[in-house]
Write a protein that holds these residues in place. Structure first.
Motif, PDB file in Angstrom:
ATOM      1  N   LYS A  48      -2.786  -1.963  -3.197  1.00 57.55           N
ATOM      2  CA  LYS A  48      -2.002  -2.998  -3.886  1.00 57.55           C
ATOM      3  C   LYS A  48      -0.506  -2.775  -3.683  1.00 57.55           C
ATOM      4  O   LYS A  48       0.254  -3.724  -3.479  1.00 57.55           O
ATOM      5  CB  LYS A  48      -2.340  -3.029  -5.375  1.00 57.55           C
ATOM      6  CG  LYS A  48      -3.707  -3.615  -5.662  1.00 57.55           C
ATOM      7  CD  LYS A  48      -3.984  -3.639  -7.161  1.00 57.55           C
ATOM      8  CE  LYS A  48      -5.365  -4.202  -7.452  1.00 57.55           C
ATOM      9  NZ  LYS A  48      -5.659  -4.214  -8.890  1.00 57.55           N
ATOM     10  N   LYS A  52       2.034  -5.330  -1.830  1.00 59.18           N
ATOM     11  CA  LYS A  52       3.256  -5.779  -2.507  1.00 59.18           C
ATOM     12  C   LYS A  52       4.477  -5.565  -1.619  1.00 59.18           C
ATOM     13  O   LYS A  52       5.368  -6.421  -1.555  1.00 59.18           O
ATOM     14  CB  LYS A  52       3.428  -5.047  -3.830  1.00 59.18           C
ATOM     15  CG  LYS A  52       4.631  -5.519  -4.602  1.00 59.18           C
ATOM     16  CD  LYS A  52       4.754  -4.874  -5.957  1.00 59.18           C
ATOM     17  CE  LYS A  52       5.980  -5.426  -6.662  1.00 59.18           C
ATOM     18  NZ  LYS A  52       6.205  -4.847  -7.954  1.00 59.18           N
ATOM     19  N   SER A  83      -7.637 -10.384  -7.015  1.00 66.01           N
ATOM     20  CA  SER A  83      -7.059  -9.882  -8.267  1.00 66.01           C
ATOM     21  C   SER A  83      -5.535  -9.881  -8.246  1.00 66.01           C
ATOM     22  O   SER A  83      -4.906  -9.860  -9.303  1.00 66.01           O
ATOM     23  CB  SER A  83      -7.575  -8.469  -8.567  1.00 66.01           C
ATOM     24  OG  SER A  83      -6.910  -7.496  -7.781  1.00 66.01           O
ATOM     25  N   ILE A  84      -4.941  -9.923  -7.057  1.00 68.87           N
ATOM     26  CA  ILE A  84      -3.480  -9.961  -6.961  1.00 68.87           C
ATOM     27  C   ILE A  84      -2.964 -11.313  -6.475  1.00 68.87           C
ATOM     28  O   ILE A  84      -1.823 -11.423  -6.028  1.00 68.87           O
ATOM     29  CB  ILE A  84      -2.934  -8.792  -6.104  1.00 68.87           C
ATOM     30  CG1 ILE A  84      -3.522  -8.787  -4.695  1.00 68.87           C
ATOM     31  CG2 ILE A  84      -3.192  -7.468  -6.799  1.00 68.87           C
ATOM     32  CD1 ILE A  84      -2.921  -7.738  -3.770  1.00 68.87           C
ATOM     33  N   LYS A 109      -1.484 -16.285  -0.201  1.00 72.32           N
ATOM     34  CA  LYS A 109      -0.878 -16.178  -1.534  1.00 72.32           C
ATOM     35  C   LYS A 109       0.480 -16.852  -1.501  1.00 72.32           C
ATOM     36  O   LYS A 109       1.268 -16.625  -0.582  1.00 72.32           O
ATOM     37  CB  LYS A 109      -0.716 -14.709  -1.932  1.00 72.32           C
ATOM     38  CG  LYS A 109      -0.063 -14.529  -3.297  1.00 72.32           C
ATOM     39  CD  LYS A 109       0.030 -13.064  -3.677  1.00 72.32           C
ATOM     40  CE  LYS A 109       0.684 -12.868  -5.032  1.00 72.32           C
ATOM     41  NZ  LYS A 109       0.760 -11.429  -5.384  1.00 72.32           N
TER      42      LYS A 109
END
Length: 136
Positions: A48, A52, A83-84, A109
């Motif tokens: 994660k 990021k 989930s992100i 995203k």
């Protein structure tokens, strides 16, 4: 690259580049093409954190979204991406890195809100507390 602080051992890495779209006139889009974490260090937030960092780089490039592909059968990775904030854009059968054809999920995203919200939160935090950290 994520490294252990004590000795510099590489724990994981991610790779981001710009990929052309089907529209030859469009600018390349940010695409995370590799993400790997040492098996001993999985499920500790490293993946994660690497994603990021890629998202932050895409924002620096002035992009409002980031793309990636994952094998449809890789449920752990798909769940982590969802989930992100990643959403499935399409599923196609293709070969990845010389492997036999498989169902590959293209995920995307939207980053623009995240960049704006983080910037506003940071400004608010600095102006009210004098501290640039944002509580989770």
């Amino acid at each position: 690259v994520a490294c252990r602080q004590t000795d510099g051992k590489v724990l994981g890495f991610a790779e981001l580049d710009g990929r052309p779209t089907e529209d030859p006139e469009a600018a390349p889009r940010p695409y995370m093409c590799n993400l790997a974490v040492d098996k001993k260090w999985k499920r500790q937030g490293i993946a994660k954190a690497l994603v990021k960092q890629c998202e932050e780089k895409a924002i620096e490039w002035g992009k409002g979204e980031m793309y990636l592909k994952v094998r449809e059968g890789n449920q752990a990775a798909t769940a982590m991406y969802q989930s992100i904030g990643y959403a499935v854009q399409s599923i196609n059968v293709e070969s990845m890195r010389g492997q036999p054809p498989d169902a590959i999920v293209l995920m995307v995203k939207q980053l623009s809100c995240a960049a704006t919200c983080n910037s506003i939160a940071k400004e608010n935090s600095e102006s009210t507390t004098g501290n640039s950290s944002i509580p989770q």
